[in-house]
Scaffold this motif. Sequence first.
Motif, PDB file in Angstrom:
ATOM      1  N   GLN A  44       0.825  -1.214   0.000  1.00  0.00           N
ATOM      2  CA  GLN A  44       0.000   0.000   0.000  1.00  0.00           C
ATOM      3  C   GLN A  44       0.862   1.268   0.000  1.00  0.00           C
ATOM      4  OE1 GLN A  44      -2.470  -0.389   3.457  1.00  0.00           O
ATOM      5  NE2 GLN A  44      -3.537  -2.201   2.668  1.00  0.00           N
ATOM      6  N   LYS A  45       2.077   1.157   0.507  1.00  0.00           N
ATOM      7  CA  LYS A  45       2.964   2.319   0.608  1.00  0.00           C
ATOM      8  C   LYS A  45       3.973   2.383  -0.534  1.00  0.00           C
ATOM      9  CE  LYS A  45       2.445   2.857   5.570  1.00  0.00           C
ATOM     10  NZ  LYS A  45       1.847   4.194   5.450  1.00  0.00           N
ATOM     11  N   ARG A  46       3.654   1.718  -1.644  1.00  0.00           N
ATOM     12  CA  ARG A  46       4.530   1.712  -2.835  1.00  0.00           C
ATOM     13  C   ARG A  46       5.897   1.098  -2.532  1.00  0.00           C
ATOM     14  NH1 ARG A  46       5.831   6.811  -5.032  1.00  0.00           N
ATOM     15  NH2 ARG A  46       5.205   8.017  -3.207  1.00  0.00           N
ATOM     16  N   GLY A  47       5.928   0.192  -1.545  1.00  0.00           N
ATOM     17  CA  GLY A  47       7.188  -0.464  -1.193  1.00  0.00           C
ATOM     18  C   GLY A  47       7.509  -1.605  -2.142  1.00  0.00           C
ATOM     19  N   ARG A  48       8.808  -1.885  -2.315  1.00  0.00           N
ATOM     20  CA  ARG A  48       9.264  -3.021  -3.138  1.00  0.00           C
ATOM     21  C   ARG A  48      10.091  -3.952  -2.258  1.00  0.00           C
ATOM     22  NH1 ARG A  48      10.007   1.098  -7.310  1.00  0.00           N
ATOM     23  NH2 ARG A  48      12.199   1.332  -6.744  1.00  0.00           N
ATOM     24  N   VAL A  49       9.625  -5.159  -2.065  1.00  0.00           N
ATOM     25  CA  VAL A  49      10.349  -6.134  -1.240  1.00  0.00           C
ATOM     26  C   VAL A  49      11.533  -6.667  -2.040  1.00  0.00           C
ATOM     27  CG1 VAL A  49      10.209  -8.345  -0.040  1.00  0.00           C
ATOM     28  CG2 VAL A  49       8.287  -6.735   0.067  1.00  0.00           C
ATOM     29  N   GLU A  50      12.723  -6.640  -1.425  1.00  0.00           N
ATOM     30  CA  GLU A  50      13.940  -7.069  -2.131  1.00  0.00           C
ATOM     31  C   GLU A  50      14.542  -8.341  -1.551  1.00  0.00           C
ATOM     32  OE1 GLU A  50      16.540  -3.673  -2.347  1.00  0.00           O
ATOM     33  OE2 GLU A  50      15.407  -2.926  -4.075  1.00  0.00           O
ATOM     34  N   GLY A  51      14.038  -8.782  -0.398  1.00  0.00           N
ATOM     35  CA  GLY A  51      14.587 -10.010   0.163  1.00  0.00           C
ATOM     36  C   GLY A  51      13.931 -10.367   1.483  1.00  0.00           C
ATOM     37  N   LEU A  52      13.875 -11.665   1.774  1.00  0.00           N
ATOM     38  CA  LEU A  52      13.349 -12.179   3.045  1.00  0.00           C
ATOM     39  C   LEU A  52      14.391 -13.095   3.656  1.00  0.00           C
ATOM     40  CD1 LEU A  52       9.718 -13.158   1.907  1.00  0.00           C
ATOM     41  CD2 LEU A  52      10.347 -11.172   3.282  1.00  0.00           C
ATOM     42  N   ASP A  53      14.623 -12.938   4.959  1.00  0.00           N
ATOM     43  CA  ASP A  53      15.562 -13.804   5.680  1.00  0.00           C
ATOM     44  C   ASP A  53      14.916 -14.244   6.973  1.00  0.00           C
ATOM     45  OD1 ASP A  53      17.846 -13.832   4.034  1.00  0.00           O
ATOM     46  OD2 ASP A  53      18.373 -11.824   4.695  1.00  0.00           O
ATOM     47  N   LYS A  54      15.408 -15.362   7.497  1.00  0.00           N
ATOM     48  CA  LYS A  54      14.955 -15.809   8.809  1.00  0.00           C
ATOM     49  C   LYS A  54      16.122 -15.678   9.759  1.00  0.00           C
ATOM     50  CE  LYS A  54      11.791 -19.363  10.461  1.00  0.00           C
ATOM     51  NZ  LYS A  54      10.672 -18.477  10.654  1.00  0.00           N
ATOM     52  N   ARG A  55      15.896 -15.030  10.909  1.00  0.00           N
ATOM     53  CA  ARG A  55      16.940 -14.844  11.903  1.00  0.00           C
ATOM     54  C   ARG A  55      16.391 -15.362  13.229  1.00  0.00           C
ATOM     55  NH1 ARG A  55      18.688  -8.929  11.892  1.00  0.00           N
ATOM     56  NH2 ARG A  55      19.576  -9.421   9.849  1.00  0.00           N
ATOM     57  N   GLY A  56      16.629 -16.659  13.502  1.00  0.00           N
ATOM     58  CA  GLY A  56      16.053 -17.261  14.710  1.00  0.00           C
ATOM     59  C   GLY A  56      14.540 -17.318  14.580  1.00  0.00           C
ATOM     60  N   GLU A  57      13.836 -16.737  15.557  1.00  0.00           N
ATOM     61  CA  GLU A  57      12.373 -16.731  15.559  1.00  0.00           C
ATOM     62  C   GLU A  57      11.806 -15.552  14.782  1.00  0.00           C
ATOM     63  OE1 GLU A  57      10.442 -19.095  17.289  1.00  0.00           O
ATOM     64  OE2 GLU A  57      12.389 -20.093  17.418  1.00  0.00           O
ATOM     65  N   VAL A  58      12.681 -14.740  14.195  1.00  0.00           N
ATOM     66  CA  VAL A  58      12.255 -13.474  13.600  1.00  0.00           C
ATOM     67  C   VAL A  58      12.378 -13.526  12.081  1.00  0.00           C
ATOM     68  CG1 VAL A  58      12.828 -11.019  13.447  1.00  0.00           C
ATOM     69  CG2 VAL A  58      12.868 -12.155  15.657  1.00  0.00           C
ATOM     70  N   GLU A  59      11.401 -12.938  11.393  1.00  0.00           N
ATOM     71  CA  GLU A  59      11.450 -12.786   9.936  1.00  0.00           C
ATOM     72  C   GLU A  59      12.034 -11.403   9.629  1.00  0.00           C
ATOM     73  OE1 GLU A  59      11.191 -14.639   6.507  1.00  0.00           O
ATOM     74  OE2 GLU A  59       9.869 -15.479   8.039  1.00  0.00           O
ATOM     75  N   VAL A  60      13.005 -11.360   8.730  1.00  0.00           N
ATOM     76  CA  VAL A  60      13.637 -10.090   8.356  1.00  0.00           C
ATOM     77  C   VAL A  60      13.245  -9.775   6.913  1.00  0.00           C
ATOM     78  CG1 VAL A  60      15.817  -8.844   8.064  1.00  0.00           C
ATOM     79  CG2 VAL A  60      15.573 -10.519   9.912  1.00  0.00           C
ATOM     80  N   VAL A  61      12.649  -8.600   6.718  1.00  0.00           N
ATOM     81  CA  VAL A  61      12.207  -8.157   5.396  1.00  0.00           C
ATOM     82  C   VAL A  61      13.071  -6.983   4.966  1.00  0.00           C
ATOM     83  CG1 VAL A  61      10.271  -7.279   4.026  1.00  0.00           C
ATOM     84  CG2 VAL A  61       9.838  -8.843   5.942  1.00  0.00           C
ATOM     85  N   ARG A  62      13.688  -7.093   3.778  1.00  0.00           N
ATOM     86  CA  ARG A  62      14.445  -5.968   3.213  1.00  0.00           C
ATOM     87  C   ARG A  62      13.638  -5.407   2.047  1.00  0.00           C
ATOM     88  NH1 ARG A  62      18.116  -9.782   3.461  1.00  0.00           N
ATOM     89  NH2 ARG A  62      18.381  -9.900   1.188  1.00  0.00           N
TER      90      ARG A  62
END
Length: 687
Positions: A624-642
């Motif tokens: 909705q904010k015109r964002g472009r997802v460039e990558g997803l990573d998993k860091r332990g129990e946490v999801e990291v979105v770039r």
Amino acid sequence: MPSDSSAIRNIGIISHIDAGKTTVSERILFYSGETYKMGEVHDGLAVMDWMPQEQERGITITASATTCRWGDYRLNLIDTPGHIDFTIEVERSVRVLDGAIAIFSAVEGVQPQSELVWRQAERNRVPRVCFINKMDRAGADYRQTLAQIVGRLKARPVLIQLPVGEEASFSGVVDLLTEEMVTFDEHDLGKSVIRGKVPEAMIPEIEEVRLKVTEAAADFDDEVMAAFLDGKKVPAEVLRRALRRGTLAGEIFPVLLGTALRNKGVQPLLDAVCFYLPSPLDIPPIPGHHPSGGGEERLSCDPNGPLAALAFKVMSEEGRRLTYLRIYSGTLKGGASLLNPARGAYEKVRHLFHMHSHRREEIQQAEAGDIVAVTGFQAALTGDTLCDPAKPLVLEGVTVPESVVSLAVEAKGGEDRERLDTVLQYFQWEDPTFKVHEDKETGQTILTGMGELHLEIVIDRLRREYGVQVKTGRPRVVYREALRRPVERREYFQREGEKRPEIAELLIRLTPLPRGSGIRVAVPPPAPPVSRELLAALEQSALEACQSSCRTGYPLTDLEVRIVEVPLEPGTPFPSEATFRAAARRGVVMAAREGAPMLLEPIMSLELELPVESLGKVLGTLQQKRGRVEGLDKRGEVEVVRATVPLAEMFGYMTDLRSATKGRGSYTMEFQRFEEAPPQVQEQFGL
């Protein structure tokens, strides 16, 4: 004992926010004997975080300098902020540092701001040692952090310690060079360092990892290489010498482990600073340029050489300046008169200090390689050179990042109105990323900075430190203008002179440049009666015109301005410099209007940390904010979105993120680039 200059270490501590920079600084001051009590960030009592805003928020806002001794060595230490809004503090610090400690969290690994400060150090060719902190925390994984240093930073880390115990059972480290176990006495806050035999169970792992250290060191020392090929064990001192060579070359980065909050691992880190990081004598001679255009001269760290120092930080104390200097050559004494070539001014040193955060220790003189603060300067700003008037020289300045957020302010009362402009001028002395101008249409004062927090701190300081009350508008994005096509314009400008009308004529060509190029101004070579001084004035006027924009009020960027001709009719009176300046300013603005101007918006690099179950909802808000997802990573129990996202969409985003993640999400962002705004935004600005 090392000689004076070889015993100096000018170092900074750099990292992502909350990786433990200030906690490490406090331990360094305590173990070196500079302080007798450890201040904690979470208690608001850290020595290096002395501003009220730092103590309340638990973050570092301004880079603090201090001096302490470790054995035979004197450390000039700068603790830098981790928040992106205060990145100028890192930029100007790494400009004058000889080495740095890069701190990474063993839990979070290499985070976005870690990458930014690493790039800043890389650009300034600053050797680094790495400290993986928070080894006692649940989820600590130093191997993952090492892998991220390789993958994300494209660096070659060399692990010189192994941990004894994991997470909550972390009790010390094994020194791989001396093959000793190092622990820290908890009864005296880790002050006593105990060296002993390594656990039998760890010997195979120690031998395996020490072999990797030897392999890395062999690239920089023939003796180590020969021993490595013969399968012989290399003595610790020989390994240390080889690792130092690789570190100074910027090709390897020694890595140490610890937990500063639990008082483990800081003393070996201090030893590593002295072993591996450069003294001022190890730094190659730095280039300086003669202000009159007489070529380049290289200065070595010589107390008997011509005085040359760089002003890298200015602080205002009730209208009086405290100027921080890095001395590159010569000897500076109290009472000295210096030349500031950039301002065409002379500066007098009233008092000379070594700083201990905001506390001063007066000294009589300082030599090449030292970092000091002085009072008495009237004109010097960040990036200015101070030199011997008999041997003028200009050193490379400081790179200032883009300011992308603005805020309208208005004084509440008459007394506030009188003081507002003066106090804002003090803030501009201190911070090159903080800018002030008046909106010609509304008459409002517009503050421009690196982000919402940056401007929030400015407003808070206005109120607390100077008693100036202001009303504020909503934060706004700072856009840029660029041209779609090249354009050429012949500008005629007439003004009334003292005796007769004056007419200046210029042929100006504007050419769009690739994104991120900034502004370039080119002028023809001098030819009588057009002097070098007049061409310099035209160049300055063209730059000023680009700052004032052509259509929307935002500065022009990514543009080459070329003064093609300065034609003069034979026998006609030569116009004044003021007439030529006006012709250049008007010519650039009018030509830009013919070049199909467009609006550029700032695009931010965003990294979000959130629970896995919130991923879908957060990705929806980004779309909705015109964002472009460039990558997803998993860091332990946490999801990291770039992702990348326009800054205009990010105001108030923390509220949306908390709602989508039930308060468990967080994000960091930094400016990445400008790109063309979408048609609907262009239309809002009449383009």
